[in-house]
Structure formats: structure tokens, C-alpha cells
Design an enzyme around this catalytic site. Structure first.
Site, PDB file in Angstrom:
ATOM      1  N   GLY A 110       1.684  -6.694   5.163  1.00 31.78           N
ATOM      2  CA  GLY A 110       2.197  -5.561   4.412  1.00 31.78           C
ATOM      3  C   GLY A 110       3.547  -5.130   4.928  1.00 31.78           C
ATOM      4  O   GLY A 110       4.585  -5.494   4.392  1.00 31.78           O
ATOM      5  N   SER A 111       3.542  -4.341   6.011  1.00 30.12           N
ATOM      6  CA  SER A 111       4.791  -3.799   6.545  1.00 30.12           C
ATOM      7  C   SER A 111       5.743  -4.878   7.040  1.00 30.12           C
ATOM      8  O   SER A 111       6.951  -4.639   7.154  1.00 30.12           O
ATOM      9  CB  SER A 111       4.489  -2.826   7.693  1.00 30.12           C
ATOM     10  OG  SER A 111       3.764  -3.468   8.725  1.00 30.12           O
ATOM     11  N   ARG A 167       0.821  -1.223   0.000  1.00 27.87           N
ATOM     12  CA  ARG A 167       0.000   0.000   0.000  1.00 27.87           C
ATOM     13  C   ARG A 167       0.853   1.271   0.000  1.00 27.87           C
ATOM     14  O   ARG A 167       1.665   1.488   0.883  1.00 27.87           O
ATOM     15  CB  ARG A 167      -0.916   0.020   1.221  1.00 27.87           C
ATOM     16  CG  ARG A 167      -1.834   1.254   1.275  1.00 27.87           C
ATOM     17  CD  ARG A 167      -2.742   1.246   2.483  1.00 27.87           C
ATOM     18  NE  ARG A 167      -3.631   0.099   2.464  1.00 27.87           N
ATOM     19  CZ  ARG A 167      -4.755   0.016   1.746  1.00 27.87           C
ATOM     20  NH1 ARG A 167      -5.105   1.043   0.974  1.00 27.87           N
ATOM     21  NH2 ARG A 167      -5.504  -1.060   1.782  1.00 27.87           N
ATOM     22  N   GLY A 199      -3.959  -5.532   9.928  1.00 28.99           N
ATOM     23  CA  GLY A 199      -3.251  -5.648  11.187  1.00 28.99           C
ATOM     24  C   GLY A 199      -2.467  -6.924  11.390  1.00 28.99           C
ATOM     25  O   GLY A 199      -1.988  -7.174  12.496  1.00 28.99           O
ATOM     26  N   GLU A 242      -0.858  -7.916  -3.905  1.00 25.16           N
ATOM     27  CA  GLU A 242      -1.924  -6.945  -4.166  1.00 25.16           C
ATOM     28  C   GLU A 242      -1.362  -5.537  -4.037  1.00 25.16           C
ATOM     29  O   GLU A 242      -0.662  -5.232  -3.068  1.00 25.16           O
ATOM     30  CB  GLU A 242      -3.061  -7.141  -3.167  1.00 25.16           C
ATOM     31  CG  GLU A 242      -4.132  -6.067  -3.216  1.00 25.16           C
ATOM     32  CD  GLU A 242      -5.008  -6.040  -1.976  1.00 25.16           C
ATOM     33  OE1 GLU A 242      -5.443  -4.938  -1.591  1.00 25.16           O
ATOM     34  OE2 GLU A 242      -5.253  -7.107  -1.382  1.00 25.16           O
ATOM     35  N   LYS A 284     -12.940 -11.527   1.658  1.00 26.11           N
ATOM     36  CA  LYS A 284     -11.921 -10.883   2.478  1.00 26.11           C
ATOM     37  C   LYS A 284     -12.528 -10.559   3.840  1.00 26.11           C
ATOM     38  O   LYS A 284     -13.561  -9.874   3.915  1.00 26.11           O
ATOM     39  CB  LYS A 284     -11.454  -9.604   1.777  1.00 26.11           C
ATOM     40  CG  LYS A 284     -10.680  -8.633   2.651  1.00 26.11           C
ATOM     41  CD  LYS A 284     -10.321  -7.405   1.835  1.00 26.11           C
ATOM     42  CE  LYS A 284      -9.801  -6.289   2.699  1.00 26.11           C
ATOM     43  NZ  LYS A 284      -9.334  -5.134   1.897  1.00 26.11           N
ATOM     44  N   THR A 321      -8.379  -2.065  -2.682  1.00 26.86           N
ATOM     45  CA  THR A 321      -9.125  -0.854  -2.333  1.00 26.86           C
ATOM     46  C   THR A 321      -9.950  -0.355  -3.519  1.00 26.86           C
ATOM     47  O   THR A 321     -10.009   0.845  -3.797  1.00 26.86           O
ATOM     48  CB  THR A 321      -8.187   0.252  -1.791  1.00 26.86           C
ATOM     49  OG1 THR A 321      -7.215  -0.347  -0.913  1.00 26.86           O
ATOM     50  CG2 THR A 321      -8.960   1.278  -0.974  1.00 26.86           C
TER      51      THR A 321
END
Length: 201
Positions: free
Chosen positions: A181-182, A19, A161, A42, A132, A72
Site C-alpha cells: 500500500g504505502s 486504503r 505490513g 484493490e 488472503k 474490507t
């Protein structure tokens, strides 16, 4: 579309979400994810730079035989932009029947977000069995055990999260795919994610 997601997510229980990382960093992290063994990547599509990042990740994915999705997606305009950029599936934060139908009309698989039994039932009524679950850490692992009772046919991708510290708990709770993600930018978490993949290979 059900078989499509089953095939796409069959090889690895993790998904990478990139993202707002820009073109260069998205390219680096998508390559890192693929090298790690995460097949599904994604790229959320919210800005012009995201569009450029999605196109570059799609290009890199095609070189490696990987499928890239766009996330999104909440408008038809975004949906069409995702298709034009080469995304092979789209992901929405919530359940919008009009968006589901628009994706179905375009022949592109869609993962809408759900958080309640009512939303799951509505999605099933639209012909979907892959959904999802968002936001996953707000729902908690127990939600999946409860929801499997009335909806045993539904498969969930958990997002929101998640990290190397808790993806194993969600997979143990019955989630088919856990999205991170992170965590991809943390060497310590990368090692733990690698262990998760190895344990489920």
C-alpha cells in the site's frame, strides 16, 4: 472462481491496496501501479468517499483493461455496494461463510482472510482455493511453508505490513501475490518493487 483468480493474478506477483486515500490520490496511485506493472488494484470500501474512489478507479481501469477489486468487505450491504461500483472481485479481512456464500450467489469472486489451519480448512470446504493470508507480517514467512503441507492446492495473497523490503521474502516462501500500500508513495520502494516485478516477469 479458482481459474478466475489464477488468470487475474497470472501476470504479476504484486497487488496494490489503496486504503482511505480519497478519489484523486487513489486515481493517481492506481495509474502509477498499472504503469509499474502491477495489474491488481484493490480499493477498501468503508466510507462514502471510498465508494467514490472505487468508482473512479474502476472507470480508469476499464479504460486500460484492468480489473479492480473492493476490500474490507464484511457485510452484504458492502458487497452489494462493491458490485454496484463495478468491482470485479471482493476481499474480506476474515472468513465468514455467510459472506462467501453471498458472494458466490452474486457470481463475484471473493478472497476471505485466514490466519489458521482451521480457517483454511473451512475455506476449502466452501469451495475456495485462493485465500488472503492476513496479517502476513504477524504470520511470518514460515507460516506458508507449514500450511502448504496439508493444503498444497491453496494459493495465498499475503497482505498486512508488506513493503518493498520484505515482499521478496514472502514470494520466495510460496506466496502467489504480495500486497503493498504505502510503498507506492515512496520513490525508493517503487524502484525496488519494479525490480521485484522485473525478476519475476
Amino acid at each position: 472462481m479458482t481459474d478466475w483468480f489464477e488468470d487475474t493474478f497470472a501476470r504479476a506477483p504484486l497487488m496494490a491496496i489503496l486504503r482511505g486515500m480519497g478519489v484523486e490520490r487513489s486515481a493517481e496511485l492506481s495509474t502509477l501501479a498499472w504503469d509499474l506493472g502491477i495489474d491488481a488494484v484493490e480499493v477498501p470500501l468503508q466510507t462514502a468517499e471510498d465508494d467514490a474512489a472505487l468508482r473512479e478507479v474502476v472507470r480508469l481501469g476499464e479504460e486500460r483493461g484492468k480489473i479492480v477489486g473492493a476490500g474490507t468487505i464484511i457485510t452484504v450491504e458492502q458487497l452489494d455496494a462493491a458490485v454496484a461500483a463495478g468491482a470485479r472481485y471482493v476481499v474480506s479481512p476474515g472468513l465468514d461463510p455467510a459472506m462467501v456464500r453471498a458472494a458466490q450467489e452474486r457470481g463475484i469472486p471473493i478472497l476471505p482472510g485466514v490466519a489458521t489451519p482451521t480457517e483454511v480448512q473451512a475455506a476449502v470446504g466452501l469451495g475456495l482455493t485462493w485465500l488472503k493470508a492476513f496479517p502476513a507480517t504477524w504470520l511470518g514467512t514460515g507460516w506458508f511453508a507449514h500450511i502448504r503441507g496439508p493444503f498444497p492446492q491453496v494459493r495465498f495473497v499475503a497482505t498486512g505490513g508488506l513493503s518493498a523490503a520484505n515482499v521478496g521474502d514472502y514470494l520466495a516462501a510460496g506466496v502467489r501475490v504480495a500486497a503493498v500500500g504505502s510503498a507506492l508513495e515512496d520513490p525508493v520502494q517503487l524502484e525496488r518493487l519494479s525490480d521485484v516485478l522485473a525478476a519475476r516477469s
